[in-house]
Design an enzyme around this catalytic site. Sequence first.
Site, PDB file in Angstrom:
ATOM      1  N   SER A  96       0.943  -4.422  -4.602  1.00 46.26           N
ATOM      2  CA  SER A  96       1.025  -5.859  -4.878  1.00 46.26           C
ATOM      3  C   SER A  96       2.081  -6.551  -4.033  1.00 46.26           C
ATOM      4  CB  SER A  96       1.311  -6.086  -6.369  1.00 46.26           C
ATOM      5  OG  SER A  96       2.559  -5.513  -6.742  1.00 46.26           O
ATOM      6  N   ASP A  97       3.326  -6.048  -4.080  1.00 46.87           N
ATOM      7  CA  ASP A  97       4.388  -6.753  -3.368  1.00 46.87           C
ATOM      8  C   ASP A  97       4.241  -6.624  -1.857  1.00 46.87           C
ATOM      9  OD1 ASP A  97       5.042  -4.062  -3.444  1.00 46.87           O
ATOM     10  OD2 ASP A  97       7.082  -4.339  -4.173  1.00 46.87           O
ATOM     11  N   CYS A  98       3.683  -5.517  -1.381  1.00 44.18           N
ATOM     12  CA  CYS A  98       3.448  -5.366   0.057  1.00 44.18           C
ATOM     13  C   CYS A  98       2.400  -6.365   0.538  1.00 44.18           C
ATOM     14  CB  CYS A  98       3.002  -3.946   0.376  1.00 44.18           C
ATOM     15  SG  CYS A  98       4.225  -2.696  -0.054  1.00 44.18           S
TER      16      CYS A  98
END
Length: 706
Positions: free
Chosen positions: A458-460
């Site tokens: 998600s954060d990538c």
Amino acid sequence: MTDSGSFLLPSERYGLPQTDLTRWRLATDEFGRQVWQYLQDGDDEPDATSFVKHQLGLPGFKSNPVKIAADGRKLSAHDAAYNAFAFLSTLQDSSGIFPCQYGGPMFMLIGYVVAKYFTDTPFSEEERVEICRYLVNRAHPVDGGWGLHSYDKSTAFGTTINYVILRILGMPRDHPAIVKARKTLRALGGAIGNPHWGKAYLAILNLYGWEGVNPAPPELWSLPYAVPIHPGRWWVHTRAIYLPLSYLSSNRVKLPLNPLLRELREEIYTGPYDSIDFSSHRDTVCGVDLYYPHSSVLNVINRVLVFYEKHIRPDWLLKYSNKYVAELVEKDLENTDHLAIAPVSNAMNALVMYITHGRESPLFQRFLFRWSDFKYMSKEGMFMCGTNGVQVWDVAFALQYCVVAGLAEYPEFKDTLIRGYRFLLRSQFTENCVEGSYRDTRKGGFPFSTKIQGFTVSDCTAEAVKAILMVQNLPGFEFLKDEILSQNLYDAIDVLISIQNKGVFHYGSFASYEKIKGPEFLELLNPAEVFGNIMIEYPYVECTDSSVLGLVYFRKYSDYRADEIDEAIAIALDYIISYQNPDGSWYGSWGVCYTYAGMFAVEALQTQGYNYENFPVVKRACDFIVKHQELDGGWAESFRSCELHTYVRDTESQVVQTAWAAIMLLLAEYPDRSIISRAIDFLISKQNSDGSYSWNHVEGVFNHSW
């Protein structure tokens, strides 16, 4: 001491052999694959890259030109940032990545070594030499054992598996390093105290009885997916490991005994091997190792499963379940081109393919190509990374902070930005996973490391989208917009929206790889004993913050799914606010720890105009972090914070934590500028003349305990 005055490494004190470091090269490809290769006699000898020269301390490394302060004047913050990026750009590979290790865990090598030893795949001389050298150099300086990670105390798990590796790779039982480690292992109670994974590795090597390993039944995979305990609902790393382990465990896979294994049976226990009743030690775990004890529920289930496997399980069901598990392993390999999510599951998958298809089958042979993706060479020797790298994550942040620091306007950095930008474009997933592999939609997402590795994070995804938009909207970089279709960005946003948690669990949050699929009571079934919170996806404030940042930045340039994005941002911010501790902190699960999470949380809140003066949540966050500033202006949070769930001070201030704290206070518009100025002065004072920073201490963490 050496002639240069530096301390000898333990491997040097022991007189261990070492390869010629000048013969190592790092090969890469356009998708960010990085493979260390050793030049043999007769090979072409391409010049080592700047990165290799720096990484291995070889002669001839030269950083890009840096700015120098005028006589009697202090270097400005801007010039220090310029110098840091000048150094970083020196290390950039032609593929656009910034090659980097993802080291620290001391339990990654065992799977690789077991897989090669089991399948009779020879070790090259250079890897044998350098793995031995690394393990000896990373042994505990006092007792000679090993822990879960490179800064851990000695544990039964770490000491057993790394002892076994050294012996398999040819270190004799009377070598002083081996003798010292064996003494520590026996003081810890011997190999009998290994946790579940350690017991399984030993059983595969015929160094432990499978009857003493708690069950991992393959039948679970044949349950209807609607059943809450179905493994497809588990966290991706856990299900990736227990998928092949269920096959190996249920088939009692083990090597035939040979002279070395007989010797090891004598060496790693405190008594005669043949006198051990392994079935009575299924739950025996060394107290030093035990981080997450079994629940009473799991203990009951294990006893029932042992009885079931011994007296009830029909052969037809075992065969059916194993066949299905092997098919799922093949799907995982197809999704990741044989990388799997990480080295632990990769090695176990290799054993399953070797057993089911044979050594000469393409399904096994591909592992011989892929295993090198995880190995990493350093001055101390060769180790196994936690994944095949951190390529996308590092490139995304490098590009972002070049822009934020006002460095993109320098023509000397233009190629660095363009190469990184194009790498990110190549790293986006363009197809979904194989049907029936218990994977969410990934088309449009971005990985932590490389596209080939195959797992959306998600954060990538959010940080990659943010970096792409930042670069392509810079003056003079607009031409880069033509290299990516708007639909590609829309696909990334679709992935982000799809994995936000909107059910009953942690509404508005983002987890790591997927949205939460299983109930939290599944943690009662956690069998690993050395890791916490591994059974299902959990919400993470850092992942939620990054996802907010990606969505906010996208909304600046597009109205695509505008209402849904606005809602996603709003409920994510509500979650972040609700997750704050009473003292103003947030617990960080992927970095160290409260400093890391606080930076991300404040950055997300700042996107909505919240700062120290106008929002109590931000004020409490800043007050918490400021009270931990050291006298030298830095911050000194220890990775022990992650284990103990309270702020733990390290022995000295660290560059990384100080940078995170400074970013947080700057974004919050903290009113006392002297606090920030002292932090910046600390960062400038620690910078090397070539723009680099020296290693301080552990910055990242995983599952609370490593």
